[in-house]
Design a protein around this motif. Structure first.
Motif, short mmCIF file in Angstrom:
data_model
loop_
_atom_site.label_atom_id
_atom_site.label_comp_id
_atom_site.label_asym_id
_atom_site.label_seq_id
_atom_site.Cartn_x
_atom_site.Cartn_y
_atom_site.Cartn_z
N ILE B 297 0.83 -1.10 -0.03
CA ILE B 297 0.08 -0.02 0.00
C ILE B 297 0.90 1.27 -0.12
CG2 ILE B 297 -1.77 1.38 1.24
CD1 ILE B 297 -2.71 -1.30 -0.02
N ARG B 298 1.79 1.25 0.67
CA ARG B 298 2.92 2.39 0.74
C ARG B 298 3.21 2.73 -0.56
NH1 ARG B 298 7.04 3.46 5.51
NH2 ARG B 298 5.64 3.18 7.20
N ALA B 299 3.70 1.44 -1.31
CA ALA B 299 4.18 1.59 -2.72
C ALA B 299 3.20 2.19 -3.67
CB ALA B 299 4.76 0.26 -3.18
N ILE B 300 2.13 1.58 -3.88
CA ILE B 300 1.44 2.11 -4.77
C ILE B 300 0.64 3.32 -4.33
CG2 ILE B 300 0.68 -0.45 -5.15
CD1 ILE B 300 -2.07 -0.02 -4.06
N ALA B 301 0.57 3.85 -3.05
CA ALA B 301 0.14 5.10 -2.84
C ALA B 301 1.11 6.35 -2.92
CB ALA B 301 -0.27 4.99 -1.32
N GLY B 302 2.33 5.86 -3.21
CA GLY B 302 3.21 6.83 -3.53
C GLY B 302 4.33 7.27 -2.22
N LEU B 303 3.96 6.60 -1.08
CA LEU B 303 4.59 7.02 0.07
C LEU B 303 6.03 6.27 0.18
CD1 LEU B 303 1.78 6.03 2.66
CD2 LEU B 303 2.83 8.36 2.46
N PRO B 304 6.79 6.73 1.03
CA PRO B 304 8.17 5.95 1.26
C PRO B 304 8.03 4.71 1.63
CG PRO B 304 8.19 8.08 2.37
CD PRO B 304 6.83 7.91 1.68
N LEU B 305 8.80 3.72 0.92
CA LEU B 305 8.73 2.27 1.29
C LEU B 305 9.27 2.32 3.07
CD1 LEU B 305 10.16 0.36 -1.43
CD2 LEU B 305 7.86 0.72 -0.89
N GLY B 306 8.78 1.20 3.69
CA GLY B 306 9.23 1.22 5.18
C GLY B 306 10.37 0.26 5.27
N ASP B 307 10.99 -0.05 6.06
CA ASP B 307 12.06 -0.81 6.33
C ASP B 307 11.54 -2.40 6.06
OD1 ASP B 307 14.20 0.80 7.12
OD2 ASP B 307 13.80 0.33 9.36
N ALA B 308 12.52 -2.98 5.46
CA ALA B 308 12.08 -4.54 5.08
C ALA B 308 12.97 -5.49 6.27
CB ALA B 308 12.35 -5.04 3.75
N LYS B 309 13.51 -4.90 7.29
CA LYS B 309 14.13 -5.61 8.34
C LYS B 309 13.23 -6.33 9.19
CE LYS B 309 15.62 -2.46 11.96
NZ LYS B 309 15.99 -1.21 11.56
N ARG B 310 13.54 -7.51 9.86
CA ARG B 310 12.80 -8.14 10.62
C ARG B 310 13.25 -8.17 12.15
NH1 ARG B 310 16.00 -12.28 8.92
NH2 ARG B 310 16.47 -13.54 10.43
N HIS B 311 12.37 -8.17 13.16
CA HIS B 311 12.91 -7.87 14.34
C HIS B 311 12.93 -9.34 15.04
CE1 HIS B 311 8.37 -8.57 15.25
NE2 HIS B 311 8.13 -7.47 14.64
N SER B 312 12.17 -10.33 14.65
CA SER B 312 12.37 -11.56 14.92
C SER B 312 12.43 -12.77 13.96
CB SER B 312 10.72 -11.90 15.73
OG SER B 312 10.71 -10.92 16.49
N ASP B 313 12.77 -13.99 14.30
CA ASP B 313 12.71 -15.21 13.42
C ASP B 313 11.41 -15.65 13.53
OD1 ASP B 313 15.36 -14.52 13.11
OD2 ASP B 313 16.36 -16.21 13.96
N CYS B 314 11.14 -16.74 12.67
CA CYS B 314 9.62 -17.06 12.74
C CYS B 314 9.48 -18.16 11.63
CB CYS B 314 8.79 -15.71 12.09
SG CYS B 314 8.94 -15.42 10.69
N VAL B 315 8.33 -18.91 12.02
CA VAL B 315 8.01 -20.07 11.00
C VAL B 315 6.24 -19.65 10.69
CG1 VAL B 315 7.58 -22.44 10.53
CG2 VAL B 315 9.40 -21.62 11.93
N MET B 316 6.23 -19.28 9.39
CA MET B 316 4.51 -19.36 9.01
C MET B 316 3.93 -20.57 8.71
SD MET B 316 2.14 -18.84 6.67
CE MET B 316 3.12 -19.20 5.08
N GLU B 317 2.80 -20.99 9.12
CA GLU B 317 2.30 -22.03 8.75
C GLU B 317 1.11 -21.90 8.25
OE1 GLU B 317 1.78 -25.21 11.89
OE2 GLU B 317 0.58 -26.33 10.59
N ASN B 318 0.62 -22.36 7.06
CA ASN B 318 -0.90 -22.25 6.39
C ASN B 318 -1.80 -23.13 7.10
OD1 ASN B 318 -0.86 -20.32 4.71
ND2 ASN B 318 0.00 -21.54 2.74
N LEU B 319 -2.75 -22.74 7.35
CA LEU B 319 -4.02 -23.50 7.98
C LEU B 319 -4.93 -24.06 6.94
CD1 LEU B 319 -5.11 -21.67 11.03
CD2 LEU B 319 -3.28 -23.39 10.88
#
Lengths: 364, 364
Positions: B297-319
């Protein structure tokens, strides 16, 4: 009434359609629940994120009947919901938190009496129902003191400071005949708050203490961690736990404290409690896995509570009125989560959104 | 067309109303924008979170006219949007990302040609438009190989494996006369993906590489960090950057790679790209301040992009399907963010939601 968790697709009623209701509706959607908002204002901020809005007064009998008919559980986003409406609903459908917490939080005297009963400290206070009681109250609290209506005050409204005895007449007149309470003016070093949750099974989880700075009686920033030492921090969480258990509370609530310097540590005085998600807990959305909004929905849906620990330190800043014009600059800062409320008009003093700036966790 | 950021209250059109559209609509709301969803299915998952849904086919002329009239910018949540519809819209209102990325991602041959042009490796491949070309293609790729329709394949549909020459007839028949591409079967050690964004000003921000495990051709888990070494990781991010710039892309996209063991390191082969937020980027919502949805949304709205860094490690699991019945157990785990899509019926193979388990950041 069963204590089984609400199944996905169940319907949660939310009384009040402001930004807190909006963020609750989003959390409910993320947990698979539908939502119905009751709010008298058309296109309330929460309505966009809900399945439906009932546009009616909070005590409108037909609206309450609809809520009771369609909802599996009902909650509220502000503490000035008419108690009678909640009591009527409670006989028909679970309302979480219920009318007990609502009554206490609507009355500063009941609130302070509860704190005292639980052994928590407050400012010195005395009830004021007429002019001569005000003079007597001043002998209890000393001066300066603050006279507050017992009901319906927020963001500094319904308050008058009494510095010298001759201020008493003007302060009393400002109460417009409403029941009031005089509180000694507290020379606090900081204002802090605890956001905590109690689940349907009685478990309590509290987020770390936030340190709050107000401007013009409106919350400006919440910083986590606060400058409290470990002892005062533990004490704040302990008092929140006592209140939750005492009220048989289900959901998220906030307790605000004055922190008074006491040698190397701080003494905490309970200021007030709010039976709802709270502006000083918005930081949880950016710095914790489970935000206060997710936590509240988990609690009222009968799901297990989530961790209240945080992964990052942070400072939450409210965007008031024209602050929202700074959006593009703010978006250019590193590591800032932006959250706006979809309000069309940026009036002075109006909460338009908030931003939370994140930094690595400091262990202290 | 101005490059000034969209003002709060502006309207974003989203073509497609599935869970990706739903999460985009929530992100848009958090950034103060309104949304209109175009989806032929009534009560699409995204509709609850949007201001409005237009219920119509993706190429319905009246629906497209309405989108062009009401929206300040238009985006899409899936890559099978008719290109002609996007081209028609592009002449009237900014569409981000535009038709260029859409065309490439709709055609496996164009996709592979682009990767080759940018100097990125892919599996060996050859175009197959008739039965005799298939035999020729096998001499290019060797066996085993996978025959895929060039268009409209996802989650393993439109694919047939050829292990021995005598499998060729059945595989060719499975293409049902559609243009196809034969790809050598890659003995990969892992599948990884990069989610990246390019802003209106050309800046590119990429999230760290996720390692993806599929079950029955559907994404099962994404783990961050991946097991790639620093060199392969840097290479993955570099290729994503090249693709973004080459396509003059605006918004979030995904590039999926096969990681092939190569001594102490990995060689990366581009598998495919998706011109949209991606299931293998859902972890960003829990482990980063700026999720892929906010970033898009930031990108398509022409806002500056945010950081892409992460604060945590993680595992995403689909349900998937009945996995959703495990919700109460999952909620009892520590540090897990639950996100459901509000779908009424849990059919087998249907993505019902995802959960992301968080752990402290390991620096590597």
């Amino acid at each position: 009434m069963s204590n089984a968790p609400l199944a996905p697709g169940a319907v949660i009623g939310i009384i009040g359609g402001g930004q807190l209701g909006r963020m609750l509706a989003m959390a409910a959607a993320r947990l698979g629940y539908q939502t119905i908002i009751l709010d008298p204002a058309e296109h309330a901020p929460a309505a966009q994120m809900a399945n439906r809005q009932i546009v009616a007064a909070y005590d409108d009998p037909q609206a309450l009947e609809q809520l009771a008919e369609y909802c599996d559980v009902i909650t509220y986003e502000f503490e000035n919901v008419p108690v009678a409406a909640v009591e009527w609903l409670e006989e028909r459908v679970p309302v979480r938190p219920g009318s007990k917490a609502l009554k206490v939080s609507q009355d500063r005297l009941l609130e302070k009496a509860m704190a005292a009963e639980l052994g928590a400290q407050t400012a010195l206070f005395a009830a004021v129902s007429n002019r001569s009681e005000l003079d007597a109250a001043i002998t209890v609290t000393g001066l300066p003191a603050v006279l507050k209506t017992t009901r319906l005050g927020y963001d500094g409204k319904g308050q008058a400071k009494i510095v010298r005895p001759e201020d008493a007449d003007i302060a009393f007149a400002a109460m417009r005949g409403q029941m009031a309470v005089l509180e000694s003016f507290v020379h606090f070093e900081s204002e802090v708050s605890v956001i905590a949750a109690r689940g349907l099974s009685g478990e309590v989880r509290a987020y770390d203490v936030a340190e709050n700075i107000h401007r013009n009686h409106i919350l400006h920033t919440s910083t986590v961690p606060s400058q409290l030492g470990p002892q005062a921090r533990t004490e704040a969480l302990r008092i929140a736990g006592l209140i939750a258990t005492h009220l048989e509370y289900v959901g998220v609530f906030a307790v605000e404290f004055f922190a008074v310097r006491d040698g190397d540590s701080h003494r905490l005085l309970v200021n007030e409690m709010a039976p709802r998600v709270h502006n000083s807990g918005h930081w949880t959305e950016a710095a914790c896995t489970i935000s206060q909004f997710d936590q509240h929905i988990r609690a009222i849906a009968g799901l297990p509570l989530g961790d209240a620990k945080r992964h990052s330190d942070c400072v939450m800043e409210n965007l008031i009125g024209a602050d929202i014009d700074r959006l593009p600059e703010i978006a250019a800062e590193p590591d800032v989560l932006i959250h706006l409320y979809g309000k069309a008009e940026a009036r002075p003093g109006r909460k338009m959104g908030h931003v939370t700036r994140i930094s690595p966790l400091t262990t202290r």
